[in-house]
Design a protein around this motif. Structure first.
Motif, PDB file in Angstrom:
ATOM      1  N   LYS A   3       0.823  -1.465  -0.004  1.00  0.00           N
ATOM      2  CA  LYS A   3       0.092  -0.058  -0.263  1.00  0.00           C
ATOM      3  C   LYS A   3       0.790   1.216  -0.073  1.00  0.00           C
ATOM      4  CE  LYS A   3      -3.481  -2.349   2.575  1.00  0.00           C
ATOM      5  NZ  LYS A   3      -4.341  -2.472   3.913  1.00  0.00           N
ATOM      6  N   HIS A 198      -5.038  -8.926   3.485  1.00  0.00           N
ATOM      7  CA  HIS A 198      -6.478  -8.733   3.145  1.00  0.00           C
ATOM      8  C   HIS A 198      -6.926  -9.187   1.726  1.00  0.00           C
ATOM      9  CE1 HIS A 198      -9.678  -5.637   4.927  1.00  0.00           C
ATOM     10  NE2 HIS A 198     -10.131  -6.658   4.274  1.00  0.00           N
ATOM     11  N   HIS A 221     -16.328  -3.926   6.470  1.00  0.00           N
ATOM     12  CA  HIS A 221     -15.068  -3.637   6.275  1.00  0.00           C
ATOM     13  C   HIS A 221     -14.387  -3.012   7.242  1.00  0.00           C
ATOM     14  CE1 HIS A 221     -11.909  -2.130   3.015  1.00  0.00           C
ATOM     15  NE2 HIS A 221     -11.232  -2.933   4.091  1.00  0.00           N
ATOM     16  N   ASP A 223     -11.032  -1.264   8.753  1.00  0.00           N
ATOM     17  CA  ASP A 223      -9.774  -1.090   7.842  1.00  0.00           C
ATOM     18  C   ASP A 223      -9.080   0.588   8.012  1.00  0.00           C
ATOM     19  OD1 ASP A 223      -7.291  -1.223   6.123  1.00  0.00           O
ATOM     20  OD2 ASP A 223      -8.708  -2.792   4.872  1.00  0.00           O
ATOM     21  N   ASP A 227      -8.876   0.254   0.292  1.00  0.00           N
ATOM     22  CA  ASP A 227      -8.718  -0.868  -0.391  1.00  0.00           C
ATOM     23  C   ASP A 227      -9.145  -0.859  -1.794  1.00  0.00           C
ATOM     24  OD1 ASP A 227      -7.005  -2.004   1.699  1.00  0.00           O
ATOM     25  OD2 ASP A 227      -8.212  -3.272   2.476  1.00  0.00           O
ATOM     26  N   ASN A 239      -3.452  -6.459  -2.006  1.00  0.00           N
ATOM     27  CA  ASN A 239      -4.250  -6.390  -0.786  1.00  0.00           C
ATOM     28  C   ASN A 239      -4.701  -4.998  -0.457  1.00  0.00           C
ATOM     29  OD1 ASN A 239      -1.924  -5.070  -0.009  1.00  0.00           O
ATOM     30  ND2 ASN A 239      -1.732  -5.798   1.840  1.00  0.00           N
ATOM     31  N   ASP A 314      -9.672  -5.976   8.905  1.00  0.00           N
ATOM     32  CA  ASP A 314      -8.237  -5.663   8.794  1.00  0.00           C
ATOM     33  C   ASP A 314      -7.549  -5.094  10.021  1.00  0.00           C
ATOM     34  OD1 ASP A 314      -5.537  -4.394   8.158  1.00  0.00           O
ATOM     35  OD2 ASP A 314      -6.205  -4.185   6.142  1.00  0.00           O
TER      36      ASP A 314
HETATM   37 MN    MN Z   1      -7.147  -3.615   4.114  1.00  0.00          MN
END
Ligand code: MN
Length: 409
Positions: A3, A198, A221, A223, A227, A239, A314
């Motif tokens: 990321k 993820h 979700h 996080d 994503d 991910n 996550d």
């Molecule tokens: Mn994630």
């Protein structure tokens, strides 16, 4: 691609003199710099073997002979992980769908081992989660100290791991997650995936779409990250991008995705616009800071009311103050208590059809395994909610009266 590096490469691609090259690319790495995207290019690496031994299933009929059902690998009724052959929550083992059916399993936990993260270690999370140095983590029983419900009333099983080839394209790894989730669902148990990164959520979503059809299941979700980057670096999906691909391929509707805890340096204007256009129900940390956790949690519960729910958690959604052992730590975020409350409330309010807890990196955890223990407690809180719902609790804000008033006045 991880990321953090991706936006750097992306920024490089558009700020360099190669603007023309970037324009002809799909927004990821310019094609000219990504020869592996061209299947005819001799530089392209391909699998030469048809089969991958990592995914070959053992022939269970070869023995030892046993009746289908659950079995405990351990000598003692009660024992902490260090006196045991560890399993998730100390649950008995199931190896096949026939075992799940014969054992009438409610909850089938399985380890996930994909590790596509900048900081390596996620693939070892399942191993760690079976052997936390915390004797209270061992038994798959115990009353939840908020609602007084014993999760031991649920029939749980440890369904082993989903293999992942750490060198292969993630397509093959996601296929394996998809297969195992499908096996568990077909045995009428709730799959609970533990560990890995993820991206595995994609395998869950395709299996759930296959079973229920798109539009039937809402995704919660949690996080720090949305994503939904565009898939990049020549990979099928990574991910940080799987949500975008899932929406664009019709695996899930954008407005069935409810995101909680988003913060950090992304998304930018382009991706935020994509999220709005596709009607994702996102709840940034900004909203939590402005309106307060109680208001945002109430909104999330309202948005998901009456739906079948798949939880994809996550661990970096939680403030690294509470969960340091993650691959892409982002300061701020949910507190441990807020995350625990949300899991319990969802379990009570909604029919949970699947859940998955990912992005725990045991190599980056502290010596107390704080992140691992929190992940364990998040799973237990969700299970407590599920069992509470089965026992007739309907209020997601229910508390055991004996635990909120000592009554000694
Ligand atoms: Mn994630």
């Amino acid at each position: 691609m991880n990321k953090l590096l991706l936006p750097v490469l992306f920024a490089f691609s558009v700020t360099s003199a190669a603007a023309a090259i970037a324009a002809e690319s799909d927004g990821g790495i310019p094609y000219k710099w990504a020869p592996w995207k061209d299947p005819n290019n001799p530089l392209t690496l391909k699998m030469t073997e048809e089969k991958d031994v990592l995914f070959e299933r053992r022939d269970q009929s070869a023995g030892p002979k046993r009746e289908p059902g659950l079995y405990y690998p351990n000598r003692y009724n009660f024992g902490p992980t260090w006196t045991s052959i560890p399993t998730f929550l100390g649950a008995p083992i199931a190896q096949t769908p026939a075992d799940l059916k014969a054992g009438k399993v409610d909850i089938a936990m399985f380890g996930m081992t994909v590790g596509d993260q900048m900081l390596p270690g996620g693939r070892f999370a399942a191993l760690q989660m079976r052997s936390l140095i915390d004797y209270l983590s061992y038994p798959a029983q115990g009353e939840d100290q908020f609602i007084g419900v014993d999760i031991g009333k649920l029939v749980m099983a440890d369904y082993g791991n989903a293999a992942a080839n750490w060198m292969a394209d993630n397509q093959i790894n996601l296929d394996e997650v998809h297969k195992i989730v499908s096996e568990i669902i077909s045995a009428d148990a709730i799959p609970v995936g533990i560990g890995g990164t993820h991206i595995q959520s994609y395998g869950f979503m395709t299996a759930l779409a296959e079973k229920y059809g798109p539009g039937e299941v809402a995704v919660i979700h949690i996080d720090a990250h949305y994503d939904a980057y565009k898939a990049g670096a020549g990979r099928f999906v990574h991910n940080g991008s799987f949500m975008k691909l899932a929406v664009e391929k019709g695996v899930i509707n954008g407005n069935d995705i409810i995101q909680v805890g988003l913060r950090g340096s992304t998304p930018g204007a382009y991706d935020l616009n994509w999220m709005r256009k596709n009607k994702l129900r996102f709840h940034f940390q900004a909203e939590i800071e402005k309106n307060g956790w109680d208001a945002v949690m109430a909104k999330v519960l309202e948005e998901v009311k009456g739906r079948k729910v798949y939880v994809t958690f996550d661990m970096d959604g939680v403030d690294p103050a509470y969960a340091p052992g993650v691959g892409t730590a982002e300061p701020d975020g949910l507190t441990a208590g807020q995350a625990i409350q949300l899991m319990r409330a969802l379990g009570i309010q909604n029919e949970i059809v699947a859940a998955e807890f990912n992005e725990y990196n045991p190599f980056l955890d502290d010596a107390h395994q704080t992140t691992g223990i929190l992940m364990d407690r998040l799973i237990r809180s969700l299970l407590a909610g599920i069992q509470g719902r089965r026992e007739g609790i309907t209020d997601p804000y229910y508390y055991d009266p004996e635990r909120i008033n000592h009554g000694s006045d």
